[in-house]
Write an enzyme that holds these catalytic residues in place. Structure first.
Site, PDB file in Angstrom:
ATOM      1  N   GLU A 155      46.320  11.570  44.448  1.00 23.17           N
ATOM      2  CA  GLU A 155      45.304  11.863  45.461  1.00 23.17           C
ATOM      3  C   GLU A 155      43.921  11.622  44.878  1.00 23.17           C
ATOM      4  O   GLU A 155      43.600  12.145  43.808  1.00 23.17           O
ATOM      5  CB  GLU A 155      45.422  13.318  45.929  1.00 23.17           C
ATOM      6  CG  GLU A 155      44.373  13.686  46.965  1.00 23.17           C
ATOM      7  CD  GLU A 155      44.268  15.180  47.226  1.00 23.17           C
ATOM      8  OE1 GLU A 155      43.271  15.585  47.867  1.00 23.17           O
ATOM      9  OE2 GLU A 155      45.143  15.946  46.781  1.00 23.17           O
ATOM     10  N   CYS A 399      41.839  40.627  38.449  1.00 19.43           N
ATOM     11  CA  CYS A 399      40.961  40.201  37.361  1.00 19.43           C
ATOM     12  C   CYS A 399      39.649  40.994  37.371  1.00 19.43           C
ATOM     13  O   CYS A 399      39.630  42.162  37.012  1.00 19.43           O
ATOM     14  CB  CYS A 399      40.740  38.692  37.435  1.00 19.43           C
ATOM     15  SG  CYS A 399      40.007  37.980  35.941  1.00 19.43           S
ATOM     16  N   GLY A 401      38.246  42.209  39.860  1.00 16.34           N
ATOM     17  CA  GLY A 401      38.500  43.340  40.753  1.00 16.34           C
ATOM     18  C   GLY A 401      39.166  44.495  40.031  1.00 16.34           C
ATOM     19  O   GLY A 401      38.897  45.673  40.335  1.00 16.34           O
ATOM     20  N   GLU A 423      29.088  42.660  30.803  1.00 23.14           N
ATOM     21  CA  GLU A 423      28.721  41.464  31.559  1.00 23.14           C
ATOM     22  C   GLU A 423      27.620  41.803  32.564  1.00 23.14           C
ATOM     23  O   GLU A 423      26.731  40.991  32.819  1.00 23.14           O
ATOM     24  CB  GLU A 423      29.944  40.906  32.299  1.00 23.14           C
ATOM     25  CG  GLU A 423      29.645  39.674  33.139  1.00 23.14           C
ATOM     26  CD  GLU A 423      30.843  39.165  33.922  1.00 23.14           C
ATOM     27  OE1 GLU A 423      30.735  38.063  34.491  1.00 23.14           O
ATOM     28  OE2 GLU A 423      31.877  39.859  33.972  1.00 23.14           O
ATOM     29  N   HIS A 525      46.223  36.691  37.194  1.00 27.86           N
ATOM     30  CA  HIS A 525      46.127  36.114  38.538  1.00 27.86           C
ATOM     31  C   HIS A 525      47.530  35.794  39.059  1.00 27.86           C
ATOM     32  O   HIS A 525      47.968  34.632  39.017  1.00 27.86           O
ATOM     33  CB  HIS A 525      45.286  34.837  38.518  1.00 27.86           C
ATOM     34  CG  HIS A 525      43.836  35.062  38.267  1.00 27.86           C
ATOM     35  ND1 HIS A 525      42.911  35.157  39.287  1.00 27.86           N
ATOM     36  CD2 HIS A 525      43.142  35.226  37.113  1.00 27.86           C
ATOM     37  CE1 HIS A 525      41.706  35.350  38.777  1.00 27.86           C
ATOM     38  NE2 HIS A 525      41.819  35.403  37.455  1.00 27.86           N
ATOM     39  N   GLU A 527      48.587  35.409  41.954  1.00 24.94           N
ATOM     40  CA  GLU A 527      48.593  34.503  43.115  1.00 24.94           C
ATOM     41  C   GLU A 527      48.888  33.065  42.732  1.00 24.94           C
ATOM     42  O   GLU A 527      49.412  32.289  43.538  1.00 24.94           O
ATOM     43  CB  GLU A 527      47.258  34.575  43.859  1.00 24.94           C
ATOM     44  CG  GLU A 527      46.034  34.139  43.097  1.00 24.94           C
ATOM     45  CD  GLU A 527      45.383  35.244  42.278  1.00 24.94           C
ATOM     46  OE1 GLU A 527      44.261  35.020  41.779  1.00 24.94           O
ATOM     47  OE2 GLU A 527      45.996  36.324  42.120  1.00 24.94           O
TER      48      GLU A 527
END
Length: 552
Positions: A155, A399, A401, A423, A525, A527
């Site tokens: 692609e 993460c 969150g 941070e 993560h 997801e």
């Protein structure tokens, strides 16, 4: 069998869903038992998307593996952060993509320039043709040699006509000439807009896009037309006429209830039959594989009921920033027979208009605190985590969150009101979130985070263990900061549960709030590994908790 190559280009506008089309082509080839691999070419000059703002480019996807990119002897760069389309590829094809399959202009130019500096091209004038185009072709062939697929789908990012994409399109023109007929196919994805004022689909943008492609020496074999509805036959015939292809080589890509239905829609139109004919492949569709995918799609289409998830975040202006999270929620919902509605809440609004936003969180069935970087909107996100803790609202922090969940807990449960991340506030007296030790001496920002899949030691008896039912799992990470283990004892004394660590026990990988409420934060993560046929265990448990809470 030698590898066959399918090149996918896009026209008219970006954001057409070219990645979903490319992945659908891969799925259609899998229906026929072929081994498939995919490449995404990105014309930007960044080496990888790791330093790009999600608002500008969308989500940064993270691979299982970390690749040591060596553009020239003596120069090495770590790459695991790649384009978001690779998430689409992994979800459709159920395979792990390798970081070297993402080719960027930055990587290509860096390789050529560094080789020139060390003397590889002594006596030669370095030019886009043949040196840049040659490097592009080399990288494509390198992927084919490494994974040895039957079909390699490439692609090309951006839109035909973009200046930055021209070297890649020229490389494809050369690549097709260098391979015998029947070894390559070119699929062009384009837009056919519907003008409601006159009630017509207009093909003129597609005509211009194809002329642009042809002017670069590329003749499409197949055109896939994106529209909000199915194309009537007369529109297909008109596109075919101006594209110099048979009408049966024009396919319709309409709006769908779920993107996972696209391979079925294209298969029913005959794309698999037509493409295998062009490539000289056997057209033996395996009904078992086709039916398996159709049953997955049916779960998404037939889901009844609805749960509402509030998603406070820093990048809500563009939903592609959270595409893998969105899909993981959908996977879990489909598996449980419910649709998941997402309410995106801009983090700064939580700070500036708390009275307007709080009702959204209050009326949601659950809260997902999203990943991110930097201080903008952070206090608002911390208040969302505080709301979940104080109101026993099902909550999942991913993460950043999870780090903000820990800060909220330490402030409002452990009493350290000035707790923060270094941070956000480098001078905080309670650095409950801090840089990983190995990050403190680093000066480069690209490819230097804790990246890729790492083993996670899960503590039995925790909600995380209920989800995974394993003591060691592998999940993908992308972070510099972590929950400070120096505050572990204080947190545990006030009701926090450390549910997983790394194998050494020195890095906290997930936390939970003790009690009946489902409140979990994970540093990784999950997801990125969720699939439509195999939802992420922790997302599944989250949506399960949300549905139970809603029933009660």
């Amino acid at each position: 069998m030698p590898t066959k190559f399918v090149f996918v280009t896009g026209g008219v506008v970006s954001g057409l869903g070219k990645g979903a089309v490319a992945a659908s082509i891969g799925k259609i080839m899998q229906f026929r038992g072929y081994k498939v691999d995919m490449i995404k070419i990105d014309p930007y000059l960044n080496v990888d998307p790791g330093t790009l703002n999600p608002i500008e480019h969308g989500e940064v996807f993270v691979c299982e593996d970390v690749w040591e990119f060596e553009p020239a002897p003596g120069y090495k760069f770590r790459i695991a952060e790649i384009d978001q389309d690779f998430g689409t590829y992994e979800r459709f094809l159920d395979i792990n993509m390798h970081p070297s399959n993402n080719i960027t202009s930055g990587q290509v130019y860096l390789s050529v320039i560094l080789k020139e500096r060390i003397g590889e091209y002594l006596g030669k004038t370095i030019q886009v043709i043949p040196h840049i185009t040659g490097e592009i072709k080399r990288r494509i062939r390198q992927v084919a040699e490494r994974s040895k697929p039957d079909v390699l789908i490439v692609e090309i990012g951006g839109t035909v006509g973009d200046i930055e994409a021209m070297p890649f399109l020229e490389a494809i023109r050369q690549f097709r000439l260098e391979n015998p007929p029947g070894h390559t196919a070119l699929v062009h994805v384009t837009l056919v807009p519907y003008l409601s004022s006159i009630g017509q689909l207009k093909t003129k943008p597609t005509q211009h896009s194809i002329k642009e492609l042809q002017s670069m020496g590329l003749q499409p074999d197949i055109v896939i037309a994106r529209a909000d509805r199915e194309l009537p036959e007369d529109v297909k015939e008109k596109i075919a006429l101006y594209s110099n292809i048979p009408w049966e080589a024009v396919f319709s890509d309409p709006d769908l209830e779920t993107v996972y239905k696209l391979p079925i829609i294209l298969e029913k139109q005959g794309l698999g039959t037509y493409l295998t004919k062009i490539l000289g492949l056997e057209n033996n569709i395996q009904l078992q594989e086709y039916d398996k995918w159709q049953s997955i799609v049916e779960k998404f289409v037939s889901a009844k009921g609805e749960v509402v998830i509030a998603m406070p975040g820093k990048y809500t202006m563009i939903q592609d920033s959270y595409i893998s999270i969105n899909e993981a929620l959908s996977h879990a919902g489909a598996h449980l027979g419910v649709k998941v509605k997402r309410i995106f809440i801009e983090a700064e609004d939580l700070e500036e208009k708390p009275e307007k936003v709080e009702s959204l969180i209050e009326n949601a069935d659950g809260i997902l605190l999203t990943p991110g970087f930097g201080k903008r909107g952070v206090e608002g996100m911390i208040q969302a985590a505080r709301y979940a803790i104080e109101n026993s609202k099902p909550f999942l922090g991913i993460c950043f969150g999870a780090q903000l969940l820990f800060i909220a807990f330490m402030r409002y449960k452990a009493g350290l009101r000035e707790a923060n991340s270094t941070e956000i506030d480098p001078n905080t007296p309670h650095p409950v979130v801090d840089l990983l030790p190995e990050q403190k001496s680093l000066q480069w920002f690209g490819g230097t985070m804790r990246l890729g899949a790492h083993p996670v030691k899960v503590i039995p008896g925790t909600r995380l263990y209920e989800a995974y039912k394993q003591e060691v799992i592998y999940e993908r990470f992308r972070h510099r900061y972590h929950i400070n283990t120096k505050y572990r004892e204080i947190a545990e004394n006030h009701g926090l549960v450390i549910s997983s660590t790394d194998l050494s026990g020195n890095i906290i990988n997930s936390i939970e709030v003790k009690g009946d409420s489902w409140i979990v934060g994970v540093q990784f993560h999950p997801e990125f590994k969720s699939r439509p046929n195999r939802p992420s265990p922790i997302y599944l448990e989250f949506i399960k908790a949300v549905t139970l809470e809603k029933k009660n």
